[in-house]
Structures are given as C-alpha cells and as structure tokens.
Scaffold this motif. Sequence first.
Motif, PDB file in Angstrom:
ATOM      1  N   VAL A 117       0.836  -1.207   0.000  1.00 41.27           N
ATOM      2  CA  VAL A 117       0.000   0.000   0.000  1.00 41.27           C
ATOM      3  C   VAL A 117       0.868   1.253   0.000  1.00 41.27           C
ATOM      4  O   VAL A 117       0.620   2.211  -0.752  1.00 41.27           O
ATOM      5  N   LEU A 118       1.912   1.264   0.836  1.00 46.66           N
ATOM      6  CA  LEU A 118       2.794   2.432   0.882  1.00 46.66           C
ATOM      7  C   LEU A 118       3.567   2.592  -0.422  1.00 46.66           C
ATOM      8  O   LEU A 118       3.767   3.723  -0.900  1.00 46.66           O
ATOM      9  N   LEU A 119       3.992   1.487  -1.004  1.00 48.27           N
ATOM     10  CA  LEU A 119       4.721   1.560  -2.272  1.00 48.27           C
ATOM     11  C   LEU A 119       3.819   2.077  -3.384  1.00 48.27           C
ATOM     12  O   LEU A 119       4.261   2.810  -4.277  1.00 48.27           O
ATOM     13  N   ASN A 120       2.552   1.734  -3.324  1.00 45.28           N
ATOM     14  CA  ASN A 120       1.605   2.209  -4.323  1.00 45.28           C
ATOM     15  C   ASN A 120       1.374   3.721  -4.222  1.00 45.28           C
ATOM     16  O   ASN A 120       1.013   4.368  -5.206  1.00 45.28           O
ATOM     17  N   GLU A 121       1.605   4.276  -3.030  1.00 43.20           N
ATOM     18  CA  GLU A 121       1.382   5.703  -2.830  1.00 43.20           C
ATOM     19  C   GLU A 121       2.546   6.560  -3.308  1.00 43.20           C
ATOM     20  O   GLU A 121       2.427   7.790  -3.350  1.00 43.20           O
ATOM     21  N   TYR A 143      10.387   5.953 -11.137  1.00 46.12           N
ATOM     22  CA  TYR A 143      11.668   5.253 -11.136  1.00 46.12           C
ATOM     23  C   TYR A 143      12.090   4.870  -9.721  1.00 46.12           C
ATOM     24  O   TYR A 143      12.618   3.775  -9.497  1.00 46.12           O
ATOM     25  N   PHE A 144      11.845   5.755  -8.778  1.00 54.04           N
ATOM     26  CA  PHE A 144      12.164   5.424  -7.381  1.00 54.04           C
ATOM     27  C   PHE A 144      11.302   4.259  -6.899  1.00 54.04           C
ATOM     28  O   PHE A 144      11.767   3.371  -6.182  1.00 54.04           O
ATOM     29  N   LYS A 145      10.038   4.241  -7.302  1.00 54.62           N
ATOM     30  CA  LYS A 145       9.130   3.168  -6.926  1.00 54.62           C
ATOM     31  C   LYS A 145       9.603   1.833  -7.482  1.00 54.62           C
ATOM     32  O   LYS A 145       9.616   0.816  -6.776  1.00 54.62           O
ATOM     33  N   VAL A 164      14.643  -3.830  -5.370  1.00 57.87           N
ATOM     34  CA  VAL A 164      15.556  -4.123  -4.263  1.00 57.87           C
ATOM     35  C   VAL A 164      14.854  -4.960  -3.190  1.00 57.87           C
ATOM     36  O   VAL A 164      15.466  -5.838  -2.572  1.00 57.87           O
ATOM     37  N   SER A 165      13.580  -4.724  -2.978  1.00 60.31           N
ATOM     38  CA  SER A 165      12.859  -5.393  -1.899  1.00 60.31           C
ATOM     39  C   SER A 165      12.639  -6.876  -2.168  1.00 60.31           C
ATOM     40  O   SER A 165      12.632  -7.675  -1.218  1.00 60.31           O
TER      41      SER A 165
END
Length: 326
Positions: free
Chosen positions: A119-123, A128-130, A136-137
Amino acid sequence: METLSTQPETRNVSATPNPPKKRKTGIWRSVLQQKYLYFMSIPFVIWLFVFNYLPVWGWTMAFQNYKPAKSFSEQKWVGFKNFVDLFQDERFYLVLRNTLAMSLMGLIAGFVIPITFAVLLNELRGKYFKRTVQTVSYLPHFVSWVVVGGIITKMLSIDGGIINEVLVSLHIINEPIQFMAQGKWFWGIVTASDVWKETGWNAIIYLAAITGIDKELYEAARVDGAGRFRQIWNITLPGIRTTISVLLIMSIGHLIGIGFEKQFQLSNSLVTDYSEVLDLYALNYGINISRFSYGTAISMFTSVVSIILLLTANGIMKKTTKESIM
C-alpha cells in the motif's frame, strides 16, 4: 365491369415456422473446441499426479514396520502403533509448540507487513524510485537460506556483529548479547529473517491487485474531499480484500507444515528446544535413525492437520466474508 374484392387477404398463421432449437453443448463438444488447451495441460497433470498424488501411496509405511530390504507384501503391519508412539512422545509436543508459535508469528507478520508495504509503495509518486524500491525489496527472495543463515548469524554475532555494535554504540546495552545462543530470541530471529527475505516478493501480488482497482474511484474520493488515508481505508484495502482472503486461507492451510530450511540453517545445539519443528523432528527421529515408518507417521499427521485447517479456514471465510477458494 369487373368488381374488385375489398376483403382482406387471409394468411395461414398456423404454418409459422418453429423457433430454432438451441444447440446442445456437452463436455465432449467443449473438449473438441478447446483441444489444444487440454493437450497443453496434459504434461502438468502428469507432473501433478507423479509428484503430488502418487507419493501418497507411501503413507502405507506409517502402518508398517517398514524395512527397505523387503518387498511390500513382506512388510509387517503394525496398525496405529507408530501414531501411538508419536502421541506418547513428550518431544512431539515440544516440537508442536515450536511449530505453532513460529507459524503464528510468521502468519501475522507475513501478512501485515507485505500488505502495508504494498500500500505504501503504491502511494509513491516517483515512478523510477518506486521501481527501484520494489526491485531491491524482492531480491532477497532469490537468495538461498544457506546464504541468508550465514548473513543473519554474522549480523548477530558478538564478534563484530553489526546489531550488537549498534546497540552498544547507542548505549542500549552494556555488552554484546549472544542472540544465537539463547532460545528466547530464536522465534523472533526466524520471523524477522523470513519477513526480510519474503516481504518484497509477497507484496508483488498485492501490488498487482491494487493496479486492478478502478482509478475513477480515487478521483471521485478526491472530489469528495477524502485524503490519502481515507482513500486507502475505503478504496484500496476493500479492493484487495479478495486477494487477502485467498492468500490467508492458503497460509492457514500451511500453518503446521512450515518446512525446516530456516530453522535448520539458524539453529544450533544450544537452542534445539526452541528451533526444532515437525519437519526437522521427522528428519531427526525418522530418516536419520532409519525409523522410516515413524517419520512417515509424522509427515502424515502434518498433512492431515493441514487439510483440516485449510477446509476449516475456507468454511469460516466463506460464511463470514463470502470469499472461498473452493
């Protein structure tokens, strides 16, 4: 003069044609229409049968005093003796405690953290940072537990371990802690290691489910004055509820069969009473000392309980949330 008839022309309405009958489509017609798909699935069906269903025949060993040198007809049948020995062994209940404790801890952390991360990644707004964070995760997922076990052991070491050095430098502790030599830390270490290794990978399916949510819902919510938190709570989480329910049911089904890779790589003789799980118990007290029937009984118990948990979780979820995998 010839007179014209003013009577309307009569039509024979009784001869109207019958409506066309619907074609009867049976299972064989469906097979013929999709024959190439069925042909493509045959290798996978064979693989499933050979590696998942055919080995179930080996469960007969749990009711025998199995000797590898003898044929099936020469084996001695002992009934439920191996199961009686299993439930009378005090070690079994200690191992069952460890299995359930680590399973529940992994279930809670393995669901809450990946969902929150997705959810946080979607925000994130930076594309490119996303993508970089996501890549990496999930890279640790492809690292074997042999390597991860060495990394975790080194990080928690009292001789140059980064965890102890940070805690000492921040004056949280006065001297290094032997994390790997104390059983009370083992469950937490295994859970944290599994979360670090699998969070990015488990978040992928939630991110895929989030992308399927209609973007107009977010636009309508912003028009109504809803902030980001309200959008997450009222749109994002309900939008992935089906995915969460299905994965939760499947995870509950594996609650007692968690494998042994993590425990095998991170354990040592000082924490055996906290690290041994059912699969390790079957390996140590069954295969390693040639008690094949006893080891089969342990594995059979694990499989039967997993099936019961899966059916129970599916039934409860079907009644409460109307979500089901069967």
